[in-house]
Design a protein around this motif. Structure first.
Motif, PDB file in Angstrom:
ATOM      1  N   THR A 165       0.823  -1.106   0.009  1.00 67.63           N
ATOM      2  CA  THR A 165      -0.083   0.062   0.125  1.00 67.63           C
ATOM      3  C   THR A 165       0.954   1.186   0.193  1.00 67.63           C
ATOM      4  OG1 THR A 165      -1.745  -1.274   1.174  1.00 67.63           O
ATOM      5  CG2 THR A 165      -1.686   1.375   1.303  1.00 67.63           C
ATOM      6  N   LEU A 166       0.552   2.039  -0.983  1.00 70.10           N
ATOM      7  CA  LEU A 166       1.516   3.452  -1.013  1.00 70.10           C
ATOM      8  C   LEU A 166       0.514   4.480  -0.680  1.00 70.10           C
ATOM      9  CD1 LEU A 166       3.944   5.042  -2.088  1.00 70.10           C
ATOM     10  CD2 LEU A 166       3.013   4.925  -4.378  1.00 70.10           C
ATOM     11  N   ILE A 167       1.031   5.366   0.293  1.00 73.99           N
ATOM     12  CA  ILE A 167      -0.105   6.171   0.799  1.00 73.99           C
ATOM     13  C   ILE A 167       0.761   7.593   0.441  1.00 73.99           C
ATOM     14  CG2 ILE A 167      -1.227   7.204   2.900  1.00 73.99           C
ATOM     15  CD1 ILE A 167      -1.026   4.472   4.150  1.00 73.99           C
ATOM     16  N   ASP A 168      -0.061   8.787  -0.204  1.00 72.46           N
ATOM     17  CA  ASP A 168       0.559   9.811  -0.257  1.00 72.46           C
ATOM     18  C   ASP A 168      -0.655  11.102   0.027  1.00 72.46           C
ATOM     19  OD1 ASP A 168       3.229  11.303  -1.108  1.00 72.46           O
ATOM     20  OD2 ASP A 168       1.457  12.320  -1.955  1.00 72.46           O
ATOM     21  N   ARG A 169      -0.332  12.237   0.131  1.00 74.75           N
ATOM     22  CA  ARG A 169      -1.426  13.156   0.343  1.00 74.75           C
ATOM     23  C   ARG A 169      -1.935  13.695  -0.996  1.00 74.75           C
ATOM     24  NH1 ARG A 169       1.268  17.753   3.841  1.00 74.75           N
ATOM     25  NH2 ARG A 169       2.090  16.228   4.981  1.00 74.75           N
ATOM     26  N   HIS A 170      -1.075  13.417  -1.998  1.00 72.09           N
ATOM     27  CA  HIS A 170      -1.444  13.847  -3.245  1.00 72.09           C
ATOM     28  C   HIS A 170      -1.533  12.545  -4.078  1.00 72.09           C
ATOM     29  CE1 HIS A 170      -0.670  17.787  -2.409  1.00 72.09           C
ATOM     30  NE2 HIS A 170       0.709  17.685  -2.103  1.00 72.09           N
ATOM     31  N   SER A 171      -2.455  12.493  -5.243  1.00 77.16           N
ATOM     32  CA  SER A 171      -2.422  11.415  -6.234  1.00 77.16           C
ATOM     33  C   SER A 171      -1.446  11.455  -7.316  1.00 77.16           C
ATOM     34  CB  SER A 171      -3.959  11.746  -6.919  1.00 77.16           C
ATOM     35  OG  SER A 171      -3.802  12.687  -7.640  1.00 77.16           O
ATOM     36  N   TYR A 172      -0.425  12.126  -6.972  1.00 77.94           N
ATOM     37  CA  TYR A 172       0.566  12.268  -8.027  1.00 77.94           C
ATOM     38  C   TYR A 172       2.100  12.322  -7.553  1.00 77.94           C
ATOM     39  CZ  TYR A 172       0.133  17.238  -6.925  1.00 77.94           C
ATOM     40  OH  TYR A 172       0.005  18.514  -6.101  1.00 77.94           O
ATOM     41  N   HIS A 173       3.010  11.937  -8.190  1.00 84.24           N
ATOM     42  CA  HIS A 173       4.371  12.075  -7.792  1.00 84.24           C
ATOM     43  C   HIS A 173       5.059  13.245  -8.341  1.00 84.24           C
ATOM     44  CE1 HIS A 173       8.680  11.295  -7.440  1.00 84.24           C
ATOM     45  NE2 HIS A 173       8.862  10.977  -8.742  1.00 84.24           N
TER      46      HIS A 173
ATOM     47  N   LYS B 124      -7.809   9.815 -11.212  1.00 81.59           N
ATOM     48  CA  LYS B 124      -8.679  10.381  -9.989  1.00 81.59           C
ATOM     49  C   LYS B 124      -7.833  11.310  -9.151  1.00 81.59           C
ATOM     50  CE  LYS B 124     -11.001   5.693  -9.862  1.00 81.59           C
ATOM     51  NZ  LYS B 124     -11.420   4.749  -9.029  1.00 81.59           N
ATOM     52  N   SER B 125      -8.512  11.963  -8.330  1.00 76.08           N
ATOM     53  CA  SER B 125      -7.693  13.184  -7.564  1.00 76.08           C
ATOM     54  C   SER B 125      -7.539  12.297  -6.228  1.00 76.08           C
ATOM     55  CB  SER B 125      -8.740  14.317  -7.404  1.00 76.08           C
ATOM     56  OG  SER B 125     -10.083  13.972  -6.721  1.00 76.08           O
ATOM     57  N   LEU B 126      -8.303  11.263  -5.885  1.00 73.23           N
ATOM     58  CA  LEU B 126      -8.452  10.469  -4.763  1.00 73.23           C
ATOM     59  C   LEU B 126      -8.276   8.971  -4.887  1.00 73.23           C
ATOM     60  CD1 LEU B 126     -10.849  12.232  -2.256  1.00 73.23           C
ATOM     61  CD2 LEU B 126      -8.442  12.625  -2.146  1.00 73.23           C
TER      62      LEU B 126
ATOM     63  N   ALA C 197       3.693  19.543 -16.188  1.00 70.47           N
ATOM     64  CA  ALA C 197       4.865  18.847 -16.719  1.00 70.47           C
ATOM     65  C   ALA C 197       5.642  18.094 -15.562  1.00 70.47           C
ATOM     66  CB  ALA C 197       5.657  19.788 -17.325  1.00 70.47           C
ATOM     67  N   VAL C 198       5.548  18.528 -14.208  1.00 70.73           N
ATOM     68  CA  VAL C 198       6.303  17.811 -13.264  1.00 70.73           C
ATOM     69  C   VAL C 198       5.348  16.899 -12.499  1.00 70.73           C
ATOM     70  CG1 VAL C 198       7.997  19.678 -13.102  1.00 70.73           C
ATOM     71  CG2 VAL C 198       6.098  19.482 -11.471  1.00 70.73           C
ATOM     72  N   GLN C 199       4.041  16.843 -12.868  1.00 70.71           N
ATOM     73  CA  GLN C 199       3.351  16.044 -12.018  1.00 70.71           C
ATOM     74  C   GLN C 199       3.088  14.690 -12.746  1.00 70.71           C
ATOM     75  OE1 GLN C 199      -0.517  18.225 -11.738  1.00 70.71           O
ATOM     76  NE2 GLN C 199      -0.079  18.615  -9.631  1.00 70.71           N
ATOM     77  N   TYR C 200       3.272  13.508 -12.064  1.00 69.31           N
ATOM     78  CA  TYR C 200       3.248  12.235 -12.637  1.00 69.31           C
ATOM     79  C   TYR C 200       2.207  11.213 -11.679  1.00 69.31           C
ATOM     80  CZ  TYR C 200       7.681  14.060 -14.391  1.00 69.31           C
ATOM     81  OH  TYR C 200       8.477  14.955 -15.204  1.00 69.31           O
ATOM     82  N   ASP C 201       0.935  11.151 -12.563  1.00 67.90           N
ATOM     83  CA  ASP C 201      -0.046  10.446 -11.803  1.00 67.90           C
ATOM     84  C   ASP C 201       0.396   9.017 -11.392  1.00 67.90           C
ATOM     85  OD1 ASP C 201      -3.137  10.616 -11.626  1.00 67.90           O
ATOM     86  OD2 ASP C 201      -2.675   8.457 -12.073  1.00 67.90           O
TER      87      ASP C 201
END
Length: 652
Positions: free
Chosen positions: A35-43, A646-648, A61-65
């Motif tokens: 399980t990978l948990i992060d406050r954002h839906s992207y790296h 998805k955003s979440l 350009a710097v957001q990777y879903d």
């Protein structure tokens, strides 16, 4: 065996690398769930945040879903949530919206800016440590310059156009580099003179870029001086006000923009986890990346969050290479714990350091032996970034990176100085595309019609066509081609070449052995009365052997010959209609090279290759089907392969 739960907290460089490693090594273990948990839906690609803040590339350009990154890892569950604590005794990760039991947990929440308690930084300064930070800086600079353009007071105007970066590490120098590139565009859009802008770097210690050698750092200093950047060293900032900063020597620098990049500490989210911490709030770990004092609980710490002294009083640096390597170490030890095997000690392997000062110039030190500056250093940085996408197995984002950095760029802000930008009007290439498609259509039609009549289909597919007789390929078996040009007459694809070669073939067929041989002339355009020269007189032996392996007898060769005619027609129609233009053009280049290697293509038609390259600029998106088909394919295939973004994630 009971199901093993592995929880990774944080989708930064360290967390993504650790999760990718675990997913690969444990993909056959059906009793393991990651399980990978992060406050954002992207790296977020943190090393490129300065490009967003400095207006070089678009924000996405710097957001990777994360779903794009882990779409094929079925043993990875993605959760968008904020971790608020860890129950170490019961082995549970607590989040704002739930609880996640673990057998192994990796903490990689990263770091945050360290203002060292300097008054006014939080209230009046800007940090560059997140996607939100980068957007905030970008919007502030654009708004401030717009206001300065209509400010009548020259002193206030000067302060508004003074941009100060605190800190001369990689982040600070890269940020000032973006401002060097951006100021001309900002000036033009707001009817200002670029000379009105003041760019400044303020550093508390005597030297800059201390991860580099002094010689490399000196190159960077000289470049900054050439670009009129003011460099203040030995000048700690003691206070930040809305319209100025105060230095330790008592002097003030009027400015409305202070970007703070002076330090990093561990994220404050981990402060209440009850784990031992050290300098900069970083959590102490042993050589296996296990949290000190909780080795039996299988709690691992990685990335900017970990404090492990590789050498006395020297913790792992807070850089991408260390983040990935600590992540791999923790993941490898979890795999060893589950599958059996020896533990892995952390051993840093830092292959070099690179800093870009704008889009066209940089400094790089590799393996302590190779020192690059300027154009080559930027190329090396791009190569390293592309390698990162290879390491995390994301061809999709590797392609997107190339688009953003080389092709979807404005104001010449890339290493190619804008020459690779596709922000040009492709409408004017439409006539070339249609003409090029018609050439292929006409020439493939000749191979069908042969000696027949164009307007009498009943005469097609007869003598002289590629559908009757033996193979025209020069490496066929039961049919000896003594003159490469005779075969070329039917494969070259140009009317003048066909006429000259067919004349030679007719002379040979009539038994005119004593006919006067005409010497072939080199030329890039056809001259009346001259026989054109083939690009390669005789097919190379290695190429002939390859072709004979693919076409072991005349029957197979004839099948390929007939198939090639219809294939060329399909290419021609695709080019005319503007459908899959890039792929169609690239295919014609391959075909022409194959004809050249076969001794079946003339210099007068070598323009085929260059026309095809010119059409690979997206010409099908103007008055062509690619305008609708390619976006539709991208949406459809993207949804099929990656699912719907998805955003979440992980919400029930």
């Amino acid at each position: 065996m009971a199901k093993q739960n592995i929880v990774v907290v944080g989708a930064g460089y360290a967390g993504v690398s650790a999760t990718k490693f675990l997913a690969k090594k444990l993909k056959k273990n059906s009793d393991v769930q990651i399980t990978l948990i992060d406050r954002h839906s992207y790296h977020t690609m943190m090393t490129e945040l300065h490009e967003i803040a400095g207006g070089r590339v678009e924000p996405h350009a710097v957001q990777y879903d994360l779903q794009h990154l882990f779409s094929r890892q079925k043993n990875v569950n993605l959760v968008t949530d904020t971790v608020i604590g860890i129950d170490k005794e019961n082995k549970v990760v607590n989040t704002k919206n739930g609880q996640y039991p673990f057998d192994h947990v990796i903490l990689g929440m990263g770091g945050e800016p360290n203002d060292f308690g300097t008054p006014g930084v939080k209230e009046n300064g800007f940090t560059l440590w997140s996607f939100e930070d980068a957007l905030k800086i970008r919007e502030h600079i654009e708004a401030t310059v717009a206001k300065a353009a209509i400010e009548p007071d020259p002193e206030v105007r000067k302060a508004m156009l003074t941009f100060v970066v605190c800190g001369s590490g990689f982040t600070g120098i890269e940020m000032i580099g973006e401002l060097i590139d951006w100021k001309d565009r900002l000036a033009k859009d707001n009817k200002l003179d670029p000379s009105e802008f003041t760019l400044m770097v303020v550093e508390a210690v005597p030297t800059i870029l201390n991860m580099l050698t002094r010689n490399d750092a000196a190159k960077a200093e000289r470049y900054l001086a050439q670009k009129n950047v003011t460099l203040l060293v030995n000048s700690p900032i003691v206070e930040v006000a809305p319209d100025h900063i105060k230095l330790k020597d008592g002097s003030d620098v009027p400015t409305h923009t202070l970007i703070w990049t002076a330090g990093v500490k561990a994220t404050s989210d981990a402060a209440d986890f009850g784990l031992e911490s050290a300098r900069g709030q970083r959590l102490v770990a042993n050589e296996y990346m296990q949290a000190k004092g909780y080795e039996d609980k299988n709690i691992y710490v990685i990335g900017d969050l970990v404090y492990y002294e590789e050498f006395p009083n020297t913790p792992t640096p807070q850089i991408v290479q260390a983040a990935e390597q600590t992540g791999h170490t923790a993941a490898a030890n979890i795999v060893s714990s589950i599958k059996g095997g020896e533990k892995h000690k952390f051993k840093g392997n830092y292959q070099g350091f690179m800093v870009s000062i704008g889009s066209k110039w940089g400094v790089a030190s590799l393996f302590d032996k190779i020192h690059l500056s300027g154009f080559l250093a930027i190329i090396m940085k791009h190569i390293v970034n592309l390698k990162y996408f290879f390491d995390i197995r994301s061809g999709y984002y590797m392609f997107q990176y190339l688009m953003h950095e080389f092709f979807h760029i404005k104001d010449d802000r890339n290493v190619a100085r804008g020459h690779s930008s596709r922000y040009g009007n492709v409408l004017w290439s439409v006539p070339l595309r249609v003409f090029y498609g018609l050439v292929w259509l006409v020439e493939s039609g000749k191979k069908i019609i042969g000696d027949g009549e164009v307007f009498k289909p009943s005469t097609w597919f007869g003598d002289g066509s590629w559908f009757k007789g033996d193979s025209v390929f020069p490496w066929t078996w039961e049919y000896n081609v003594t003159d490469a040009a005779s075969g070329a007459s039917e494969a070259a694809g140009a009317a003048d070449a066909a006429t000259a070669a067919s004349g030679a073939a007719d002379a040979a067929a009539s038994g005119a052995g004593d006919a006067v041989a005409q010497t072939a002339h080199f030329g890039l355009s056809y001259a009346y009365g001259e026989e054109p020269m083939v690009v390669i007189e005789k097919s190379p032996n290695w190429f002939t052997k390859v072709m004979q392996f693919i076409m072991p007898n005349n029957d197979v060769a004839m099948f390929f010959q007939k198939f090639m005619v219809f294939f060329e027609i399909a290419l021609a129609l695709a080019l005319i209609a503007g459908l899959f233009t890039w792929l169609s053009s690239a295919t014609t280049i391959v075909l022409v090279i194959t004809f050249c290697m076969s001794g079946m293509f003339y210099w007068v038609n070598i323009w085929f290759i260059f026309a095809a390259f010119a059409l690979m600029n997206g010409s099908g998106r103007a008055v062509g089907l690619d305008r609708w088909v390619i976006p539709w394919l991208q949406r459809t295939l993207g949804k099929w392969w990656y699912g719907t973004a998805k955003s979440l994630y992980g919400q029930k």
